[in-house]
Design an enzyme around this catalytic site. Structure first.
Site, PDB file in Angstrom:
ATOM      1  N   PRO A  12       0.788  -1.229   0.000  1.00  0.00           N
ATOM      2  CA  PRO A  12       0.000   0.000   0.000  1.00  0.00           C
ATOM      3  C   PRO A  12       0.827   1.289   0.000  1.00  0.00           C
ATOM      4  CG  PRO A  12      -0.135  -1.121   2.121  1.00  0.00           C
ATOM      5  CD  PRO A  12       0.526  -2.072   1.169  1.00  0.00           C
ATOM      6  N   ASN A  13       0.351   2.234  -0.775  1.00  0.00           N
ATOM      7  CA  ASN A  13       0.889   3.596  -0.907  1.00  0.00           C
ATOM      8  C   ASN A  13       2.150   3.678  -1.753  1.00  0.00           C
ATOM      9  OD1 ASN A  13      -1.097   5.019   0.704  1.00  0.00           O
ATOM     10  ND2 ASN A  13      -0.216   3.926   2.451  1.00  0.00           N
ATOM     11  N   ARG A  20       5.650  12.112  -3.246  1.00  0.00           N
ATOM     12  CA  ARG A  20       5.578  12.678  -1.886  1.00  0.00           C
ATOM     13  C   ARG A  20       6.647  12.049  -0.998  1.00  0.00           C
ATOM     14  NH1 ARG A  20      -0.638  11.825  -1.635  1.00  0.00           N
ATOM     15  NH2 ARG A  20      -1.047  12.658  -3.696  1.00  0.00           N
ATOM     16  N   TYR A  25      11.475   8.259   1.068  1.00  0.00           N
ATOM     17  CA  TYR A  25      11.286   7.246   0.021  1.00  0.00           C
ATOM     18  C   TYR A  25      11.905   7.596  -1.328  1.00  0.00           C
ATOM     19  CZ  TYR A  25       8.061   5.625   3.582  1.00  0.00           C
ATOM     20  OH  TYR A  25       7.525   5.198   4.771  1.00  0.00           O
ATOM     21  N   ASN A  77       7.883  -5.791  -1.325  1.00  0.00           N
ATOM     22  CA  ASN A  77       7.869  -4.710  -0.339  1.00  0.00           C
ATOM     23  C   ASN A  77       6.439  -4.645   0.185  1.00  0.00           C
ATOM     24  OD1 ASN A  77       7.864  -2.467   1.237  1.00  0.00           O
ATOM     25  ND2 ASN A  77       8.966  -1.166  -0.204  1.00  0.00           N
ATOM     26  N   ALA A  80       3.320  -1.004   4.686  1.00  0.00           N
ATOM     27  CA  ALA A  80       2.800  -1.020   6.069  1.00  0.00           C
ATOM     28  C   ALA A  80       2.350  -2.412   6.512  1.00  0.00           C
ATOM     29  CB  ALA A  80       1.658  -0.028   6.201  1.00  0.00           C
ATOM     30  N   GLU A 101      12.310  -9.923   1.282  1.00  0.00           N
ATOM     31  CA  GLU A 101      11.592  -8.749   1.805  1.00  0.00           C
ATOM     32  C   GLU A 101      12.441  -7.511   1.531  1.00  0.00           C
ATOM     33  OE1 GLU A 101      10.013  -9.051   5.834  1.00  0.00           O
ATOM     34  OE2 GLU A 101      10.473  -6.922   6.139  1.00  0.00           O
ATOM     35  N   HIS A 103      12.789  -3.160   1.638  1.00  0.00           N
ATOM     36  CA  HIS A 103      12.320  -1.848   2.091  1.00  0.00           C
ATOM     37  C   HIS A 103      13.214  -0.767   1.526  1.00  0.00           C
ATOM     38  CE1 HIS A 103       9.488  -3.678   4.767  1.00  0.00           C
ATOM     39  NE2 HIS A 103      10.447  -4.490   5.158  1.00  0.00           N
ATOM     40  N   ARG A 110      13.937   3.739  12.206  1.00  0.00           N
ATOM     41  CA  ARG A 110      12.710   4.546  12.218  1.00  0.00           C
ATOM     42  C   ARG A 110      11.911   4.214  13.493  1.00  0.00           C
ATOM     43  NH1 ARG A 110       9.787   4.487   6.598  1.00  0.00           N
ATOM     44  NH2 ARG A 110       8.763   6.255   7.619  1.00  0.00           N
TER      45      ARG A 110
END
Ligand code: CA2
Length: 151
Positions: A12-13, A20, A25, A77, A80, A101, A103, A110
């Protein structure tokens, strides 16, 4: 060289990449990342399929479909859903397809809630913190893993 099939899954996103929050990112778009994976795949003998969804169930469906699509490896990825999704974990375990996995950010530097991954102990490997380069590192690692662990 045998052609291997790789599924690149984005959670998601991640469709917002490059538009943004460049501080976390980066400025590379998801289309750029997918194209880079496809180009790398051409030189490594990999057929790359890409899929992004903002919906957990759609990602689960795509993981399940990977078996009938004869996918050899998955780069994911989970965004969330990394930190919450028993459903993605169960789907990945059910397929038994090796996965990496990925990121963009280093989730360990973080917020505390990002330090936990529901998937990582089932993953073949994990790459985090290199921005868009995390994906290409993951693809290189997955290719090496598949070619040395399969006939
Ligand atoms: O660092 C990563 O790749 C993450 O998987 C990204 C997720 C975050 O929830 C994970 O903890 C770490 C967030 C993806 C959101 O992507 C955006 C991209 C551009 C603008 C806003 C969000």
């Amino acid at each position: 060289m045998k052609t291997l099939r790789i599924l690149a899954l984005h959670g998601p996103n991640l469709n917002l990449l490059g538009t943004r929050e460049p501080g976390h990112y980066g400025t590379t778009t998801l289309a750029d990342i997918n194209q880079k994976l496809i180009d790398m795949g051409d030189s490594l003998g990999l057929e790359i399929t890409t899929f992004q969804s903002n919906h957990e169930g759609e990602l689960v469906d795509r993981i399940q479909q990977a078996v009938s699509d004869h996918i050899d490896g998955i780069v994911i990825n989970p965004a969330a859903y990394t930190h919450t999704s028993v459903a993605l974990r169960d789907a990945l375990l059910a397929t038994s397809i090796p996965f990496i996995e990925v990121h963009l950010s280093n989730i360990h530097r973080r917020e505390e809630f990002r330090h936990r991954s529901m998937l990582v102990d089932a993953a073949t490997g994990v790459v985090a913190g290199f921005g868009a380069t995390s994906y290409t590192l993951a693809l290189t690692g997955l290719n090496d893993f598949l070619r040395t662990n399969q006939q």
